[in-house]
Design an enzyme around this catalytic site. Sequence first.
Site, PDB file in Angstrom:
ATOM      1  N   HIS A  68       0.936  -1.262   0.209  1.00  0.00           N
ATOM      2  CA  HIS A  68      -0.062  -0.060   0.093  1.00  0.00           C
ATOM      3  C   HIS A  68       0.822   1.261  -0.122  1.00  0.00           C
ATOM      4  O   HIS A  68       0.681   1.994  -0.935  1.00  0.00           O
ATOM      5  CB  HIS A  68      -0.965  -0.098   1.202  1.00  0.00           C
ATOM      6  CG  HIS A  68      -1.748   1.426   1.447  1.00  0.00           C
ATOM      7  ND1 HIS A  68      -2.472   1.819   0.743  1.00  0.00           N
ATOM      8  CD2 HIS A  68      -1.411   2.247   2.407  1.00  0.00           C
ATOM      9  CE1 HIS A  68      -3.115   3.011   1.131  1.00  0.00           C
ATOM     10  NE2 HIS A  68      -2.337   3.119   2.035  1.00  0.00           N
ATOM     11  N   ASP A  97       6.675  22.237 -26.258  1.00  0.00           N
ATOM     12  CA  ASP A  97       6.649  20.811 -25.611  1.00  0.00           C
ATOM     13  C   ASP A  97       7.608  20.810 -24.496  1.00  0.00           C
ATOM     14  O   ASP A  97       8.171  21.703 -24.042  1.00  0.00           O
ATOM     15  CB  ASP A  97       6.803  19.908 -26.650  1.00  0.00           C
ATOM     16  CG  ASP A  97       6.140  18.184 -26.297  1.00  0.00           C
ATOM     17  OD1 ASP A  97       6.649  17.720 -25.400  1.00  0.00           O
ATOM     18  OD2 ASP A  97       5.255  17.952 -27.060  1.00  0.00           O
ATOM     19  N   TRP A 133       7.080  -0.027   4.165  1.00  0.00           N
ATOM     20  CA  TRP A 133       7.497   0.897   2.637  1.00  0.00           C
ATOM     21  C   TRP A 133       8.863   1.568   3.250  1.00  0.00           C
ATOM     22  O   TRP A 133       9.527   1.863   2.147  1.00  0.00           O
ATOM     23  CB  TRP A 133       6.356   1.896   2.472  1.00  0.00           C
ATOM     24  CG  TRP A 133       6.542   3.221   3.042  1.00  0.00           C
ATOM     25  CD1 TRP A 133       6.214   3.737   4.213  1.00  0.00           C
ATOM     26  CD2 TRP A 133       7.415   4.370   2.752  1.00  0.00           C
ATOM     27  NE1 TRP A 133       6.386   4.729   4.550  1.00  0.00           N
ATOM     28  CE2 TRP A 133       7.110   5.378   3.597  1.00  0.00           C
ATOM     29  CE3 TRP A 133       7.955   4.726   1.537  1.00  0.00           C
ATOM     30  CZ2 TRP A 133       7.554   6.596   3.252  1.00  0.00           C
ATOM     31  CZ3 TRP A 133       8.589   5.961   1.431  1.00  0.00           C
ATOM     32  CH2 TRP A 133       8.614   6.772   2.366  1.00  0.00           C
ATOM     33  N   SER A 161      13.574   6.126 -13.773  1.00  0.00           N
ATOM     34  CA  SER A 161      12.504   7.013 -14.278  1.00  0.00           C
ATOM     35  C   SER A 161      12.246   8.372 -13.819  1.00  0.00           C
ATOM     36  O   SER A 161      12.171   9.442 -14.367  1.00  0.00           O
ATOM     37  CB  SER A 161      11.329   6.315 -14.343  1.00  0.00           C
ATOM     38  OG  SER A 161      10.112   6.945 -14.206  1.00  0.00           O
ATOM     39  N   SER A 162      12.457   8.501 -12.586  1.00  0.00           N
ATOM     40  CA  SER A 162      12.108   9.650 -11.887  1.00  0.00           C
ATOM     41  C   SER A 162      13.306  10.690 -12.181  1.00  0.00           C
ATOM     42  O   SER A 162      13.180  11.715 -12.551  1.00  0.00           O
ATOM     43  CB  SER A 162      12.295   9.429 -10.248  1.00  0.00           C
ATOM     44  OG  SER A 162      10.991   8.990  -9.894  1.00  0.00           O
ATOM     45  N   HIS A 245      13.249  11.951   3.729  1.00  0.00           N
ATOM     46  CA  HIS A 245      12.599  13.052   4.046  1.00  0.00           C
ATOM     47  C   HIS A 245      12.428  14.111   2.995  1.00  0.00           C
ATOM     48  O   HIS A 245      11.167  14.575   2.622  1.00  0.00           O
ATOM     49  CB  HIS A 245      13.351  13.835   5.239  1.00  0.00           C
ATOM     50  CG  HIS A 245      12.133  14.700   5.642  1.00  0.00           C
ATOM     51  ND1 HIS A 245      11.082  14.349   6.382  1.00  0.00           N
ATOM     52  CD2 HIS A 245      12.184  16.118   5.634  1.00  0.00           C
ATOM     53  CE1 HIS A 245      10.275  15.496   6.880  1.00  0.00           C
ATOM     54  NE2 HIS A 245      11.206  16.414   6.130  1.00  0.00           N
ATOM     55  N   GLU A 247      12.079  13.018  -0.084  1.00  0.00           N
ATOM     56  CA  GLU A 247      10.869  12.569  -0.863  1.00  0.00           C
ATOM     57  C   GLU A 247       9.519  13.031  -0.390  1.00  0.00           C
ATOM     58  O   GLU A 247       8.560  13.230  -1.349  1.00  0.00           O
ATOM     59  CB  GLU A 247      10.862  11.049  -0.574  1.00  0.00           C
ATOM     60  CG  GLU A 247       9.690  10.123  -1.149  1.00  0.00           C
ATOM     61  CD  GLU A 247       9.579  10.173  -2.697  1.00  0.00           C
ATOM     62  OE1 GLU A 247      10.433  10.315  -3.376  1.00  0.00           O
ATOM     63  OE2 GLU A 247       8.457   9.851  -3.010  1.00  0.00           O
ATOM     64  N   TYR A 249       8.703  15.915   0.701  1.00  0.00           N
ATOM     65  CA  TYR A 249       8.621  17.170   0.057  1.00  0.00           C
ATOM     66  C   TYR A 249       8.237  17.122  -1.468  1.00  0.00           C
ATOM     67  O   TYR A 249       7.610  17.963  -1.866  1.00  0.00           O
ATOM     68  CB  TYR A 249       9.640  18.272   0.419  1.00  0.00           C
ATOM     69  CG  TYR A 249       9.532  18.325   2.018  1.00  0.00           C
ATOM     70  CD1 TYR A 249       8.450  18.645   2.641  1.00  0.00           C
ATOM     71  CD2 TYR A 249      10.542  18.598   2.843  1.00  0.00           C
ATOM     72  CE1 TYR A 249       8.218  18.754   4.200  1.00  0.00           C
ATOM     73  CE2 TYR A 249      10.486  18.751   4.132  1.00  0.00           C
ATOM     74  CZ  TYR A 249       9.298  18.618   4.774  1.00  0.00           C
ATOM     75  OH  TYR A 249       9.363  19.117   6.093  1.00  0.00           O
ATOM     76  N   SER A 260      -1.725  26.797  -5.023  1.00  0.00           N
ATOM     77  CA  SER A 260      -1.419  28.136  -5.223  1.00  0.00           C
ATOM     78  C   SER A 260      -1.872  28.704  -6.545  1.00  0.00           C
ATOM     79  O   SER A 260      -2.005  29.806  -6.843  1.00  0.00           O
ATOM     80  CB  SER A 260       0.012  28.272  -5.123  1.00  0.00           C
ATOM     81  OG  SER A 260       0.647  28.005  -3.933  1.00  0.00           O
ATOM     82  N   HIS A 294      14.872  13.055  12.199  1.00  0.00           N
ATOM     83  CA  HIS A 294      13.650  13.070  13.121  1.00  0.00           C
ATOM     84  C   HIS A 294      12.904  11.914  12.817  1.00  0.00           C
ATOM     85  O   HIS A 294      11.741  11.614  13.831  1.00  0.00           O
ATOM     86  CB  HIS A 294      12.891  14.296  12.914  1.00  0.00           C
ATOM     87  CG  HIS A 294      12.322  14.671  11.542  1.00  0.00           C
ATOM     88  ND1 HIS A 294      12.306  15.763  10.778  1.00  0.00           N
ATOM     89  CD2 HIS A 294      11.838  13.870  10.621  1.00  0.00           C
ATOM     90  CE1 HIS A 294      11.705  15.753   9.707  1.00  0.00           C
ATOM     91  NE2 HIS A 294      11.422  14.559   9.554  1.00  0.00           N
ATOM     92  N   HIS A 295      13.065  11.249  11.907  1.00  0.00           N
ATOM     93  CA  HIS A 295      12.279   9.875  11.636  1.00  0.00           C
ATOM     94  C   HIS A 295      12.808   8.839  12.514  1.00  0.00           C
ATOM     95  O   HIS A 295      12.298   7.565  12.753  1.00  0.00           O
ATOM     96  CB  HIS A 295      12.427   9.281  10.242  1.00  0.00           C
ATOM     97  CG  HIS A 295      11.699  10.216   9.416  1.00  0.00           C
ATOM     98  ND1 HIS A 295      10.324  10.092   8.905  1.00  0.00           N
ATOM     99  CD2 HIS A 295      12.133  11.322   8.549  1.00  0.00           C
ATOM    100  CE1 HIS A 295      10.075  11.129   8.269  1.00  0.00           C
ATOM    101  NE2 HIS A 295      11.091  11.927   7.928  1.00  0.00           N
ATOM    102  N   THR A 320       6.808  26.923   6.068  1.00  0.00           N
ATOM    103  CA  THR A 320       5.264  26.323   5.800  1.00  0.00           C
ATOM    104  C   THR A 320       4.210  27.154   6.217  1.00  0.00           C
ATOM    105  O   THR A 320       3.103  27.452   5.538  1.00  0.00           O
ATOM    106  CB  THR A 320       5.276  24.902   6.459  1.00  0.00           C
ATOM    107  OG1 THR A 320       6.345  24.307   6.037  1.00  0.00           O
ATOM    108  CG2 THR A 320       4.023  24.147   6.015  1.00  0.00           C
ATOM    109  N   LYS A 323       3.601  29.897   3.572  1.00  0.00           N
ATOM    110  CA  LYS A 323       2.649  29.377   2.842  1.00  0.00           C
ATOM    111  C   LYS A 323       1.122  29.527   3.145  1.00  0.00           C
ATOM    112  O   LYS A 323       0.493  30.004   2.435  1.00  0.00           O
ATOM    113  CB  LYS A 323       2.895  28.266   2.250  1.00  0.00           C
ATOM    114  CG  LYS A 323       4.512  28.095   1.441  1.00  0.00           C
ATOM    115  CD  LYS A 323       4.721  26.660   1.106  1.00  0.00           C
ATOM    116  CE  LYS A 323       5.362  26.652  -0.316  1.00  0.00           C
ATOM    117  NZ  LYS A 323       4.638  27.472  -1.344  1.00  0.00           N
ATOM    118  N   ARG A 442       1.686   0.663  14.819  1.00  0.00           N
ATOM    119  CA  ARG A 442       1.092   0.541  13.186  1.00  0.00           C
ATOM    120  C   ARG A 442       1.918  -0.712  12.791  1.00  0.00           C
ATOM    121  O   ARG A 442       2.646  -1.482  13.249  1.00  0.00           O
ATOM    122  CB  ARG A 442       1.793   1.739  12.436  1.00  0.00           C
ATOM    123  CG  ARG A 442       3.368   1.682  12.385  1.00  0.00           C
ATOM    124  CD  ARG A 442       3.878   2.925  12.068  1.00  0.00           C
ATOM    125  NE  ARG A 442       3.907   3.179  10.475  1.00  0.00           N
ATOM    126  CZ  ARG A 442       4.782   3.821   9.679  1.00  0.00           C
ATOM    127  NH1 ARG A 442       5.699   4.538  10.446  1.00  0.00           N
ATOM    128  NH2 ARG A 442       4.705   3.902   8.400  1.00  0.00           N
TER     129      ARG A 442
END
Lengths: 518, 322
Positions: A68, A97, A133, A161-162, A245, A247, A249, A260, A294-295, A320, A323, A442
Amino acid sequence: MAHGPSQNFFSRWLFSTNHKDIGTLYLWFSFAMFLLGGAFAMVIRAELFQPGMQLIKPEFFVQMTTMHGLVMVFGAIMPAFVGLANWMIPMMIGAPDMALPRMNNLSFWILPFAFAILTSTLFMEGGGPNFGWTFYAPLSTTYAPDTVNYFIFGVHIMGASSIMGSINIIATVMNMRAPGMTYMKMPMFVWTWVITAFLLVAVMPVLAGAVTMMLMDINFGTSFFDAAGGGDPVLFQHVFWFFGHPEVYIIILPAFGVVSQIIPTFSRKPLFGYSSMVYATASIAFLSFIVWAHHMFTVGMPIAGELYFMYATMLIAVPTGVKVFNWITTMYKGALTFETPMLFSIAFVILFTFGGFTGMMLSIAAADTQYHDTYFVVAHFHYVMVAGAVFSGTAAVYYWLPKWCGRMYDETMGKVQFWIAFIAFNITFMPQHFLGLAGMPRRYSDYGLQFADWNMVSSIGAFLYGGAQLLFLYNVIRTIGWGKPISDPQVWEGAQGLEWTLPTPAPFHTFSTPPVIK
Amino acid sequence: MSSENSYYVPEQSKLPLAAATGMGVMAYGAASWVIEGGTSTIFLIGTLIMASVMFMWWSLVIKENTQGIVSDQLKHSYVLGMYWFIFSELMFFVCFFGSLFYVRVLVGPWLDGEAAIGWFDDTATDAAIANATHLWPGYDAAWPPIVTPDQVVTLAANPDATEFQFKGPKEAMSFPGWSFSELMAWLPLWNTVVLLTSSGTVHIAHHALKEGDRKKFVRWLGLTVLLGIFFLFLQAEEYIHAYQELGLTLESGIYGTTFFLLTGFHGAHVTLGTIMLLIAFLRGAKGHFNETDHFGFEAAAWYWHFVDVIWVGLFLIVYVLG
């Protein structure tokens, strides 16, 4: 470039070099993955509907949570925003293009192969990835099924690809802007995407490094993540989150960009504090590189590390906040209307801010010892991933779909979908905060009786939320096939920007001659 | 394409889908190969698809360029593509250099039961103390680590043990000291000389091309390719020396792990760079490049300078400080 799309269906969609067709492919692929990842979520919530084991085995449950997460992050959300970038960036900056059209198609076609390899492991001996994950070592190395090797190489090509997709976006934005389209005149969506692309080019290779180390440890006897050889399993977490991290963002910055664009349109005011938005986005991107641990507050880092990563993380609240206040100030005294994209955008601002605040709670190292690996974390990141990224993606589709296909969606059905999604989302994830604070961990397939009530509520919400997505799919297909035709280039009266100067529906080739921006 | 539009948007192409297929087959094949009992067949088929697609794709790009339909703006897209590709390659090495730093500066002392960095606080973390008392008692961290924690613990339990999961090397690839004769016999120094020289020769070739001296360009570029091959030869020699004489292998703990992964990926990139330069050499010999239009070569040259910079980092961090 007078030629239109190829008349042959297969040739048009398989061999495309057109940014709109490739964008469409990305969007449909991501929606398919969204349904697949959603189906996995339904399995998870069905099993958690009641305590005890009802439907599936624990081994399969952890494969479901893992798949998932992987499918939603890498298969649904990321490609959805790449699809939007493909469609909108050339239209927004006045380009014919994307800069490198053939590489663009290669970036897309890698994805079906990568996800075919990844999901095929579910049917193999040993089952699919079962290590979450985040695939922490040694769960993903010493204790992983053999099929982890498919996962590793799948991640490799998906990363390629990315990287190619991002290089393409950077080259397009740096090289293809119409005359007069200076950087500080670019729409926010373009700005957020070019910063996202920079993050991707910087961290995807680190992810490749992480899975390469896993591959070596599993098959070739190295000891990156094995203390017996002088390595450290925690090294995996550092490398992973140095990728991971930024990622998150990568996922949320384009969502900021979408919102926006939409809020000014339906407030009939220009975006408040455009340049501060740009600088805030860049600051968030910069900070994302220096907060990863921090993870990992509970892995036994020295106190200096805990403190540094705690304070650095809290700093992110500043840009943040800029924003969020800018979006609110854009709406302030605006002539507001509440079409579906605007509803999703306002919900985004509210719920994303909520998720941001739980993030602030989690950033406190001492408190995180309590929250770590509980449903509180699950609730936190679903508020920013679902109410953040998915809501804004949905908003973007409703906002730009009329421009793409020249047909208007059904506003009532859109609003119904919004309200079901908004309410169901909160029914699903709000109780998970309570479960987490009460100590429910979890990734477990069963739980104590004290968690039963809120889990049932959460599962009901999840099924409802899943249903809302089918309504979304129906509304989109109905619009493309049978929606009310429109031809006004200015689909929304308050919309600003080059994409609204193009005819509706948008022609196959965008700006054959570049427009001049004053 | 019409005349008013200077940017070339290519026609539909079968190449991207073919390339993606090649990558997919390669990825699937590689995974099935490394799993016990697997074979390389599918991987090799994928590699073959990939190689032929890349050949066709680049031939097409070269053809488009010689036909003159590639505008300056498109060329700049290629330039940007190469910049950011090199940047992504750099980040790949950052990942491995960062890991080396982490295991060397922090993990070693932690396994030993000490505080790694005493700037803020000299007390060891609970995890480090647990390492020293429960998991790896008797382990003494040092760099280069000649013994692994596994070895120490196994030997403590059974002094006659010969089988280890991770057995440290007999000797590491360390800096031999400042004596002239020893330095002269030190292979990594010669590797450095060879690679730095090759960066110089490719630079001379570049200048010769910019001045229109095609012959000089081809000659110096050819020399660069030879130096690249020579470097790879020396690297292979070093690996043979490590495996056969020093007992330094992939399995010999974190030292062998970081040493071979860093130098190995660098070697892989030198191989790629050499192939790129070789193609540029063959094209140059056919007369493909001129004073102003030679990005095919320039990209290869940038890549070459990049692998050179990585090598300087490797030389200083892995060898001299190793």
